[in-house]
Design an enzyme around this catalytic site. Structure first.
Site, PDB file in Angstrom:
ATOM      1  N   ARG A 153       0.852  -1.188   0.000  1.00 25.07           N
ATOM      2  CA  ARG A 153       0.000   0.000   0.000  1.00 25.07           C
ATOM      3  C   ARG A 153       0.888   1.238   0.000  1.00 25.07           C
ATOM      4  NH1 ARG A 153      -2.105  -3.517   4.024  1.00 25.07           N
ATOM      5  NH2 ARG A 153      -4.195  -4.310   3.535  1.00 25.07           N
ATOM      6  N   LYS A 173      -2.562  -1.810   8.119  1.00 24.12           N
ATOM      7  CA  LYS A 173      -4.007  -1.891   8.239  1.00 24.12           C
ATOM      8  C   LYS A 173      -4.395  -3.133   9.037  1.00 24.12           C
ATOM      9  CE  LYS A 173      -7.977  -1.076   5.198  1.00 24.12           C
ATOM     10  NZ  LYS A 173      -8.422  -1.006   3.788  1.00 24.12           N
TER      11      LYS A 173
END
Length: 334
Positions: free
Chosen positions: A155, A180
């Site tokens: 990401r 996350k």
């Protein structure tokens, strides 16, 4: 605030239990908590502590969300519905909103899947990036960005948070910390990824730039040395796309997040071509990409060429005789 206002409402007690459960399971749940607390505050103002969620009170609360987009309204209403489904386990007669009445789903923008030739053009375009006093390694930084995002599927935020110490040159791994869903993971790197990091670190050292292990991997000289920002990275990526003359059919510029989609698609393509059991490999891909389950990973698996062709060819090899009307059993006449 008066004493009776500080006491939780009937729904507020359910919210407290629900949020406590989710956080105990490792979810941050900050956004969901704020939405539910906003709903509870509205109900208390609307009808006092005894006020409960009903079709009418939900409709009045929804009217207060007119300032946000339909997509945001739908997400907030889904948060409320999930709470009600949790509540129904102990209160079977409680009201549960019908999702049919929610705003229509937003159609997500399909990802742009870069071809290997386009990735090569992006890498060549990094050579022409202008160096500045604040960003003396701009060409090397963006070359590293392209290689890492394309070969690891990181990401954008994970890439920006990497430090020099997160790279282990001996083990050829990257440590992605507290990403996350509170998940950290150790990523084995491809040979291209290792070479890109090593070349970048040599260039950084040759310019006598800071090399402490706790410093950002994607370093620039602004504010005494800090990582690139998300907007700065995306802006530079758009410049590279333009310089590489990559023009999608819909006229929209590809996003940096599209490289993550490309990584997932390339992994599937390799497995199809190697004749591996793709379904059995999906949990491995989910773990590498930092997903809680393969359901999240499947979002990244755009069924585009050449993946479509590889899947079709594999199906034809294994099941073609079952669907081809011309296929005949040995010795049987038409």
């Amino acid at each position: 605030m008066t004493p009776h206002r500080s006491r939780p409402s009937r729904l507020g007690r359910v919210i407290t239990r629900y949020v406590g459960l989710k956080t105990a399971l490792g979810r941050r749940f900050d956004g969901e908590r704020r939405v539910l607390q906003s709903l509870d505050a509205f109900l208390r103002a609307d009808g006092g502590r005894a006020a409960d969620l009903t079709p009418e009170s939900l409709s009045r609360w929804t009217q207060t969300l007119k300032h946000v987009s339909p997509t945001v309204r739908r997400k907030r209403l889904q948060i409320v519905r999930n709470l009600c489904l949790y509540r129904r386990r102990t209160e079977p007669d409680c009201f549960v909103p019908d999702p049919v009445l929610f705003p229509a789903c937003h159609q997500p923008r399909p990802p742009y899947i870069f071809t290997p030739a386009e990735i090569a053009r992006l890498l060549r375009a990094t050579r022409a990036l202008e160096r500045t006093p604040g960003s003396p390694l701009r060409p090397e930084v963006f070359r590293l960005v392209i290689v890492l995002l394309y070969t690891t599927g990181l990401r954008r935020g994970e890439l920006l948070r990497l430090t020099i110490g997160d790279y282990d040159p001996r083990e050829r791994t990257l440590l992605v910390r507290e990403s996350k869903f509170h998940k950290s993971r150790l990523l084995p790197l491809s040979l291209d990824g290792v070479r890109a990091i090593d070349a970048y670190l040599r260039a950084r050292q040759s310019r006598h730039l800071p090399m402490a292990p706790d410093l950002p991997l994607l370093w620039n000289g602004y504010s005494g040395g800090r990582p690139y920002t998300g907007s700065g990275l995306s802006q530079g990526f758009r410049l590279l796309v333009s310089a590489a003359k990559i023009h999608p059919p819909d006229g929209r510029s590809p996003r940096i997040h599209d490289l993550r989609h490309g990584f997932a698609g390339q992994a599937l393509l390799r497995w199809y071509r190697q004749g591996l059991d793709v379904q059995a490999k999906l949990p491995w891909l989910a773990t590498y990409m930092g997903h809680v389950s393969i359901a999240s990973t499947q979002y990244y698996l755009a069924f585009v060429e050449p993946l479509r062709t590889a899947a079709s060819a594999r199906f034809a090899r294994h099941c073609g005789a079952l669907v081809d009307p011309r296929a005949q059993a040995p010795g049987r006449r038409p």
